[in-house]
Design an enzyme around this catalytic site. Sequence first.
Site, PDB file in Angstrom:
ATOM      1  N   ASP A  11       0.870  -1.162   0.000  1.00  0.00           N
ATOM      2  CA  ASP A  11       0.000   0.000   0.000  1.00  0.00           C
ATOM      3  C   ASP A  11       0.917   1.225   0.000  1.00  0.00           C
ATOM      4  OD1 ASP A  11      -2.360   1.672   0.552  1.00  0.00           O
ATOM      5  OD2 ASP A  11      -1.537   1.793   2.583  1.00  0.00           O
ATOM      6  N   ASP A  13      -0.092   5.149   0.923  1.00  0.00           N
ATOM      7  CA  ASP A  13      -0.331   6.103   2.005  1.00  0.00           C
ATOM      8  C   ASP A  13      -0.460   5.398   3.350  1.00  0.00           C
ATOM      9  OD1 ASP A  13      -0.678   8.528   0.317  1.00  0.00           O
ATOM     10  OD2 ASP A  13      -2.351   7.373  -0.474  1.00  0.00           O
ATOM     11  N   ASP A 171      -1.487  -0.679   6.157  1.00  0.00           N
ATOM     12  CA  ASP A 171      -1.617  -0.069   7.476  1.00  0.00           C
ATOM     13  C   ASP A 171      -3.054   0.016   7.952  1.00  0.00           C
ATOM     14  OD1 ASP A 171      -2.427   3.287   7.181  1.00  0.00           O
ATOM     15  OD2 ASP A 171      -2.131   2.048   5.423  1.00  0.00           O
TER      16      ASP A 171
END
Length: 221
Positions: A11, A13, A171
Amino acid sequence: MNAGARAVVFDLDGTLVDSVADVAAALATVLREAGIHPLSEAEVRGLMGHGAPGLLRGALRLRCCDSTEAAWMTRRFLDRYAAAPAVRSTAYPGAVEAVAALAAAGIPVGICTNKTAWTARAVLRALGFAPHVGAVVGGDSGHGMKPDPAPLLACIADLGATPEDTVYLGDHHVDIATARAAGVRVLAVPFGYGDVAMLEPDGILADYTALPGMLGLAEAG
């Protein structure tokens, strides 16, 4: 987790890059244009992970505004953000080095993000990741958006890998759900925008220096 990974997808961001400052700046401009008080960076941080449509819907909800405005505001936000996507964004400590080390070891690296692919590539170039990344699939790449597994599976296919041999790093609960739906092992980082205690990944990566060992690559390095 000793994954023995043959490909790694990240991922963007909250995983490789802290982009809240630039996202918040573009969002603030759009909200001001609509006569709406901007959100703080802390408020924006809590809305990250769902792509631009989710960001605008969340912002309007927080300001108790009409959600029917979200569509045109999303388009406006994307234009504003694309014009300056990496002014204040920063790579997390050790992230660039970790991605470079994977590529140097012959491990294909991909990016699967809900950010538009063009903007994602601009951020990757600005922060030094781009030379080491073999595939980028964004929310506008024609495969839907996470948590739909299709964009992750497309990124893995672009790398010439299989879900069984790939590890995904994220995240956010959206990343975990995406990986689970795709049949891909997943590591979570605790320094992003999600609550890692609630994610239930296959492992937690607290420091990028530990990534080779968690991927079963320590001996190969």
